[in-house]
Design a protein around this motif. Structure first.
Motif, PDB file in Angstrom:
ATOM      1  N   VAL A  98       8.613 -46.051 -15.123  1.00 16.66           N
ATOM      2  CA  VAL A  98       9.101 -45.808 -13.748  1.00 16.66           C
ATOM      3  C   VAL A  98       9.742 -44.431 -13.678  1.00 16.66           C
ATOM      4  CG1 VAL A  98      10.758 -46.554 -12.001  1.00 16.66           C
ATOM      5  CG2 VAL A  98       9.355 -48.260 -13.197  1.00 16.66           C
ATOM      6  N   GLY A  99      10.534 -44.086 -14.684  1.00 17.25           N
ATOM      7  CA  GLY A  99      11.173 -42.777 -14.690  1.00 17.25           C
ATOM      8  C   GLY A  99      10.177 -41.647 -14.707  1.00 17.25           C
ATOM      9  N   LEU A 100       9.136 -41.750 -15.520  1.00 16.24           N
ATOM     10  CA  LEU A 100       8.114 -40.711 -15.574  1.00 16.24           C
ATOM     11  C   LEU A 100       7.365 -40.612 -14.245  1.00 16.24           C
ATOM     12  CD1 LEU A 100       6.703 -41.241 -19.167  1.00 16.24           C
ATOM     13  CD2 LEU A 100       7.853 -39.199 -18.302  1.00 16.24           C
ATOM     14  N   LYS A 101       7.095 -41.741 -13.643  1.00 16.81           N
ATOM     15  CA  LYS A 101       6.409 -41.707 -12.328  1.00 16.81           C
ATOM     16  C   LYS A 101       7.278 -41.025 -11.295  1.00 16.81           C
ATOM     17  CE  LYS A 101       3.802 -42.826  -8.778  1.00 16.81           C
ATOM     18  NZ  LYS A 101       3.962 -41.748  -7.835  1.00 16.81           N
ATOM     19  N   LEU A 102       8.566 -41.349 -11.270  1.00 17.52           N
ATOM     20  CA  LEU A 102       9.474 -40.738 -10.297  1.00 17.52           C
ATOM     21  C   LEU A 102       9.684 -39.243 -10.550  1.00 17.52           C
ATOM     22  CD1 LEU A 102      12.156 -43.561 -10.014  1.00 17.52           C
ATOM     23  CD2 LEU A 102      10.349 -42.988  -8.358  1.00 17.52           C
ATOM     24  N   ALA A 103       9.582 -38.847 -11.806  1.00 17.78           N
ATOM     25  CA  ALA A 103       9.807 -37.446 -12.159  1.00 17.78           C
ATOM     26  C   ALA A 103       8.568 -36.569 -12.029  1.00 17.78           C
ATOM     27  CB  ALA A 103      10.336 -37.362 -13.601  1.00 17.78           C
ATOM     28  N   THR A 104       7.416 -37.191 -11.720  1.00 20.07           N
ATOM     29  CA  THR A 104       6.167 -36.452 -11.632  1.00 20.07           C
ATOM     30  C   THR A 104       5.753 -36.313 -10.178  1.00 20.07           C
ATOM     31  OG1 THR A 104       5.516 -37.342 -13.778  1.00 20.07           O
ATOM     32  CG2 THR A 104       3.778 -36.363 -12.425  1.00 20.07           C
ATOM     33  N   PRO A 105       5.595 -35.076  -9.712  1.00 17.42           N
ATOM     34  CA  PRO A 105       5.147 -34.894  -8.318  1.00 17.42           C
ATOM     35  C   PRO A 105       3.728 -35.406  -8.114  1.00 17.42           C
ATOM     36  CG  PRO A 105       5.318 -32.776  -9.467  1.00 17.42           C
ATOM     37  CD  PRO A 105       5.770 -33.835 -10.419  1.00 17.42           C
TER      38      PRO A 105
END
Length: 106
Positions: A98-105
């Protein structure tokens, strides 16, 4: 579209990881063929996802989906341990996804 490809790639990764168990060391033809096909589809979809997503993010999420799904099916299909500590560790992997998804435009 890359995120959809990545989700599909992750699901097919779960398929081939679990499929390996059913091949009995590649001695059973039908499970072996299905497992190999799942591998090919998984890698193909990951390749399509990498056209638009960063490599590190896509690979980490792909393996994370595979890990979470494989652990879940191991518990459901093979009676593997579902201890609180093990599930907490899976929760950490989910938090990372979830963190990687939120941090990736995109």
């Amino acid at each position: 579209m890359g995120w959809f490809y990545l989700a599909g790639a992750g699901l097919f990764e779960v398929g081939w990881a679990v499929g390996l168990k059913f091949t009995h060391g590649f001695t059973r033809p039908v499970p072996t063929v299905l497992t190999v096909l799942s591998m090919i589809v998984s890698l193909g979809l990951l390749g399509l996802a990498l056209r638009t997503l960063p490599l590190g993010t896509a690979y980490a999420i792909w393996t994370g989906i595979g890990t979470i799904g494989t652990v879940a099916l191991g518990i459901i299909l093979f009676g593997e341990a579902a201890t609180a500590f093990r599930l907490a560790c899976v929760g950490l992997i989910l938090a990372g996804i979830v963190g990687l998804k939120l941090a990736t435009p995109g």
